[in-house]
Design a protein around this motif. Structure first.
Motif, PDB file in Angstrom:
ATOM      1  N   VAL A   1       0.842  -1.210   0.000  1.00  0.00           N
ATOM      2  CA  VAL A   1       0.000   0.000   0.000  1.00  0.00           C
ATOM      3  C   VAL A   1       0.870   1.249   0.000  1.00  0.00           C
ATOM      4  N   PHE A   2       2.046   1.162   0.604  1.00  0.00           N
ATOM      5  CA  PHE A   2       2.912   2.332   0.762  1.00  0.00           C
ATOM      6  C   PHE A   2       4.003   2.414  -0.297  1.00  0.00           C
ATOM      7  N   VAL A   3       3.934   1.578  -1.310  1.00  0.00           N
ATOM      8  CA  VAL A   3       4.928   1.618  -2.383  1.00  0.00           C
ATOM      9  C   VAL A   3       4.520   2.652  -3.422  1.00  0.00           C
ATOM     10  N   ALA A   4       5.372   3.673  -3.595  1.00  0.00           N
ATOM     11  CA  ALA A   4       5.107   4.706  -4.597  1.00  0.00           C
ATOM     12  C   ALA A   4       5.574   4.249  -5.970  1.00  0.00           C
ATOM     13  N   ASN A   5       6.703   3.583  -5.985  1.00  0.00           N
ATOM     14  CA  ASN A   5       7.226   3.069  -7.255  1.00  0.00           C
ATOM     15  C   ASN A   5       8.357   2.098  -6.950  1.00  0.00           C
ATOM     16  N   GLN A   6       8.670   1.311  -7.925  1.00  0.00           N
ATOM     17  CA  GLN A   6       9.794   0.387  -7.774  1.00  0.00           C
ATOM     18  C   GLN A   6      10.357   0.067  -9.152  1.00  0.00           C
ATOM     19  N   GLY A   7      11.604  -0.278  -9.175  1.00  0.00           N
ATOM     20  CA  GLY A   7      12.236  -0.554 -10.449  1.00  0.00           C
ATOM     21  C   GLY A   7      13.538  -1.305 -10.268  1.00  0.00           C
ATOM     22  N   ALA A   8      14.128  -1.685 -11.371  1.00  0.00           N
ATOM     23  CA  ALA A   8      15.379  -2.436 -11.344  1.00  0.00           C
ATOM     24  C   ALA A   8      16.382  -1.808 -12.297  1.00  0.00           C
ATOM     25  N   HIS A   9      17.643  -1.861 -11.934  1.00  0.00           N
ATOM     26  CA  HIS A   9      18.714  -1.373 -12.778  1.00  0.00           C
ATOM     27  C   HIS A   9      18.859  -2.301 -13.984  1.00  0.00           C
TER      28      HIS A   9
ATOM     29  N   SER B   1      21.268  -3.641 -15.182  1.00  0.00           N
ATOM     30  CA  SER B   1      22.205  -4.738 -14.936  1.00  0.00           C
ATOM     31  C   SER B   1      21.581  -5.870 -14.122  1.00  0.00           C
ATOM     32  N   GLU B   2      20.367  -5.611 -13.588  1.00  0.00           N
ATOM     33  CA  GLU B   2      19.654  -6.581 -12.758  1.00  0.00           C
ATOM     34  C   GLU B   2      20.403  -6.905 -11.470  1.00  0.00           C
ATOM     35  N   THR B   3      21.226  -5.959 -11.024  1.00  0.00           N
ATOM     36  CA  THR B   3      21.952  -6.151  -9.759  1.00  0.00           C
ATOM     37  C   THR B   3      21.410  -5.264  -8.648  1.00  0.00           C
ATOM     38  N   HIS B   4      20.516  -4.311  -8.997  1.00  0.00           N
ATOM     39  CA  HIS B   4      20.003  -3.371  -8.006  1.00  0.00           C
ATOM     40  C   HIS B   4      18.474  -3.276  -8.088  1.00  0.00           C
ATOM     41  N   ASN B   5      17.852  -3.153  -6.934  1.00  0.00           N
ATOM     42  CA  ASN B   5      16.413  -2.907  -6.841  1.00  0.00           C
ATOM     43  C   ASN B   5      16.170  -1.665  -6.001  1.00  0.00           C
ATOM     44  N   LEU B   6      15.184  -0.912  -6.373  1.00  0.00           N
ATOM     45  CA  LEU B   6      14.792   0.256  -5.587  1.00  0.00           C
ATOM     46  C   LEU B   6      13.299   0.195  -5.347  1.00  0.00           C
ATOM     47  N   VAL B   7      12.913   0.374  -4.095  1.00  0.00           N
ATOM     48  CA  VAL B   7      11.504   0.493  -3.742  1.00  0.00           C
ATOM     49  C   VAL B   7      11.327   1.802  -3.008  1.00  0.00           C
ATOM     50  N   ARG B   8      10.532   2.676  -3.571  1.00  0.00           N
ATOM     51  CA  ARG B   8      10.288   3.975  -2.951  1.00  0.00           C
ATOM     52  C   ARG B   8       8.950   3.913  -2.222  1.00  0.00           C
ATOM     53  N   ILE B   9       8.963   4.222  -0.928  1.00  0.00           N
ATOM     54  CA  ILE B   9       7.743   4.154  -0.143  1.00  0.00           C
ATOM     55  C   ILE B   9       7.315   5.557   0.278  1.00  0.00           C
ATOM     56  N   ALA B  10       6.040   5.702   0.521  1.00  0.00           N
ATOM     57  CA  ALA B  10       5.485   6.981   0.970  1.00  0.00           C
ATOM     58  C   ALA B  10       4.205   6.702   1.741  1.00  0.00           C
ATOM     59  N   LYS B  11       3.909   7.551   2.707  1.00  0.00           N
ATOM     60  CA  LYS B  11       2.682   7.375   3.488  1.00  0.00           C
ATOM     61  C   LYS B  11       1.465   7.450   2.590  1.00  0.00           C
ATOM     62  N   ASN B  12       1.517   8.373   1.620  1.00  0.00           N
ATOM     63  CA  ASN B  12       0.468   8.467   0.605  1.00  0.00           C
ATOM     64  C   ASN B  12       1.151   8.503  -0.754  1.00  0.00           C
ATOM     65  N   PRO B  13       1.337   7.369  -1.395  1.00  0.00           N
ATOM     66  CA  PRO B  13       2.085   7.309  -2.646  1.00  0.00           C
ATOM     67  C   PRO B  13       1.547   8.234  -3.735  1.00  0.00           C
ATOM     68  N   LEU B  14       0.227   8.378  -3.822  1.00  0.00           N
ATOM     69  CA  LEU B  14      -0.346   9.211  -4.875  1.00  0.00           C
ATOM     70  C   LEU B  14      -0.073  10.699  -4.663  1.00  0.00           C
ATOM     71  N   ALA B  15       0.202  11.079  -3.416  1.00  0.00           N
ATOM     72  CA  ALA B  15       0.478  12.483  -3.111  1.00  0.00           C
ATOM     73  C   ALA B  15       1.965  12.745  -2.912  1.00  0.00           C
ATOM     74  N   ASP B  16       2.795  11.796  -3.289  1.00  0.00           N
ATOM     75  CA  ASP B  16       4.239  11.929  -3.113  1.00  0.00           C
ATOM     76  C   ASP B  16       4.811  12.804  -4.228  1.00  0.00           C
ATOM     77  N   LYS B  17       4.758  14.140  -4.040  1.00  0.00           N
ATOM     78  CA  LYS B  17       5.178  15.078  -5.087  1.00  0.00           C
ATOM     79  C   LYS B  17       6.686  15.063  -5.317  1.00  0.00           C
ATOM     80  N   SER B  18       7.438  14.609  -4.325  1.00  0.00           N
ATOM     81  CA  SER B  18       8.895  14.599  -4.467  1.00  0.00           C
ATOM     82  C   SER B  18       9.398  13.379  -5.234  1.00  0.00           C
ATOM     83  N   TYR B  19       8.471  12.551  -5.673  1.00  0.00           N
ATOM     84  CA  TYR B  19       8.893  11.316  -6.343  1.00  0.00           C
ATOM     85  C   TYR B  19       9.646  11.599  -7.641  1.00  0.00           C
TER      86      TYR B  19
END
Length: 206
Positions: free
Chosen positions: A157-165, A167-185
């Motif tokens: 529910v708190f995942v704003a976005n996620q992706g992979a490099h 090279s498939e060696t790195h993962n990033l999961v960006r979380i936010a209290k309100n993902p839809l209102a996460d203007k800094s994303y």
């Protein structure tokens, strides 16, 4: 005499059925309104909890009313009711109403059976799913449960976005209290990112 007895018994059952119906309606109204309000402010877990309870209540109401209608039809097919047929009809219906209003599963954790045990909610959900095979009742219910529990559904529910490099060696999961209102994303990197000298803050796979 049978007519008078029948009137007294049916009047009592009618009043109790009316109370049972009203409490179901009021409960459903509270849950539906709370679920809608929670969704408007992105309280997804709260909305899921209310929606799950709403589905459970609808399943219980559906199963119990189907059973009551079947019992009522059986009584009518017997013709003019007698005191004996009324008693045979009223006893199980009274028990059903009492269980629906006052049944509980409290104290089960200490192996103490409650005086009036309520029906397991999964019994109701399974019956509703069987009656409506094309509406994915079980899948919807499972997702609602997963969102309410501290598990995949509730945490994503708190995942704003996620992706992979790339090279498939790195993962990033960006979380936010309100993902839809996460203007800094701003994605640190994407699957198609070609920057080998990427300086993003990320987690490396272990």
């Amino acid at each position: 005499m049978d007519a008078i007895v029948g009137q007294i018994i049916f009047l009592d059952l009618h009043c109790r059925l009316g109370a049972w119906w009203l409490t179901h309606v009021w409960r459903a109204q509270q849950l539906a309104e709370s679920s809608s309000s929670a969704l408007h402010i992105w309280q997804i877990i709260t909305a899921a909890a209310c929606s799950r309870s709403l589905l459970e209540g609808a399943a219980a109401f559906s199963a119990e009313t189907d059973a009551m209608m079947a019992e009522w039809d059986e009584l009518k097919q017997m013709g003019v009711p007698t005191s004996d047929s009324i008693s045979r009809f009223a006893a199980p219906l009274e028990k059903r109403i009492s269980r629906g209003q006052f049944g509980t599963r409290l104290a089960e954790s200490v192996d103490v059976k409650p005086p009036l045990q309520s029906t397991n909610v999964m019994t109701y959900v399974n019956k509703l799913a069987k009656q409506r095979p094309n509406e994915n009742i079980k899948e919807i219910y499972e997702w609602l449960c997963d969102a309410v529990h501290p598990s995949f559904g509730g945490m994503t529910v708190f995942v704003a976005n996620q992706g992979a490099h790339f090279s498939e060696t790195h993962n990033l999961v960006r979380i936010a209290k309100n993902p839809l209102a996460d203007k800094s994303y701003e994605p640190a990197y994407r699957a198609d990112c070609g920057q080998r000298d990427c300086r993003c803050d990320h987690r490396r796979r272990r």
